[in-house]
Design a protein around this motif. Structure first.
Motif, PDB file in Angstrom:
ATOM      1  N   TYR A   1     -32.148  27.796 -27.357  1.00  0.00           N
ATOM      2  CA  TYR A   1     -30.856  27.791 -26.685  1.00  0.00           C
ATOM      3  C   TYR A   1     -31.096  27.994 -25.201  1.00  0.00           C
ATOM      4  O   TYR A   1     -32.162  28.423 -24.780  1.00  0.00           O
ATOM      5  CB  TYR A   1     -29.958  28.903 -27.232  1.00  0.00           C
TER       6      TYR A   1
ATOM      7  N   ASN B   1     -24.308  31.634 -23.576  1.00  0.00           N
ATOM      8  CA  ASN B   1     -25.164  30.504 -23.936  1.00  0.00           C
ATOM      9  C   ASN B   1     -24.454  29.186 -23.672  1.00  0.00           C
ATOM     10  O   ASN B   1     -23.245  29.145 -23.485  1.00  0.00           O
ATOM     11  CB  ASN B   1     -25.574  30.592 -25.407  1.00  0.00           C
TER      12      ASN B   1
ATOM     13  N   ASN C   1     -23.529  26.887 -25.514  1.00  0.00           N
ATOM     14  CA  ASN C   1     -22.470  26.511 -26.464  1.00  0.00           C
ATOM     15  C   ASN C   1     -21.210  27.345 -26.281  1.00  0.00           C
ATOM     16  O   ASN C   1     -20.279  27.254 -27.070  1.00  0.00           O
ATOM     17  CB  ASN C   1     -22.981  26.619 -27.901  1.00  0.00           C
TER      18      ASN C   1
ATOM     19  N   GLU D   1     -20.936  30.628 -26.488  1.00  0.00           N
ATOM     20  CA  GLU D   1     -20.962  31.899 -27.195  1.00  0.00           C
ATOM     21  C   GLU D   1     -21.537  32.989 -26.304  1.00  0.00           C
ATOM     22  O   GLU D   1     -22.440  32.751 -25.508  1.00  0.00           O
ATOM     23  CB  GLU D   1     -21.788  31.783 -28.479  1.00  0.00           C
ATOM     24  N   GLU D   2     -21.007  34.204 -26.454  1.00  0.00           N
ATOM     25  CA  GLU D   2     -21.489  35.353 -25.691  1.00  0.00           C
ATOM     26  C   GLU D   2     -22.136  36.348 -26.635  1.00  0.00           C
ATOM     27  O   GLU D   2     -21.656  36.550 -27.753  1.00  0.00           O
ATOM     28  CB  GLU D   2     -20.343  36.026 -24.935  1.00  0.00           C
ATOM     29  N   TYR D   3     -23.216  36.956 -26.172  1.00  0.00           N
ATOM     30  CA  TYR D   3     -23.942  37.945 -26.952  1.00  0.00           C
ATOM     31  C   TYR D   3     -24.247  39.148 -26.078  1.00  0.00           C
ATOM     32  O   TYR D   3     -24.562  39.001 -24.900  1.00  0.00           O
ATOM     33  CB  TYR D   3     -25.272  37.370 -27.470  1.00  0.00           C
TER      34      TYR D   3
END
Length: 92
Positions: free
Chosen positions: A32, A62, A64, A66-68
């Protein structure tokens, strides 16, 4: 953190893995791309017997969307003296 983002983006696994301590549980590069990293806490540095340890909470966005949230742990070994470099010990 900047070098990690760069090598993920460039898909340069060799240079990416060189950022990690050999004892790190990280065994490979994710597939990613990280678009943005935000520190969610101050960097805390602790002196231990054989090394310095730095810990910081981060939020990653990221490609796409999405958050992490992750905790990054860095080590700098005292035995390496003036040539010591910070390495990534873990990303949790």
């Amino acid at each position: 953190m900047n070098a990690r983002m760069r090598y993920l983006y460039e898909e340069d696994e060799k240079r990416y893995m060189n950022l990690f301590d050999p004892k790190s549980p990280i065994s490979g590069m994710g597939r990613y791309k990280v678009l943005k990293v935000t520190s969610m806490s101050d960097i805390t540095i602790q002196e231990q017997r054989k090394l310095y340890q730095a810990v910081v909470m981060i939020n990653e966005l990221n490609e796409n969307g999405e958050e992490y949230s992750n905790t990054m742990v860095f080590w700098k070994k005292k035995e390496d003296g003036d040539s010591a470099q910070w390495v990534i010990a873990d990303i949790d």
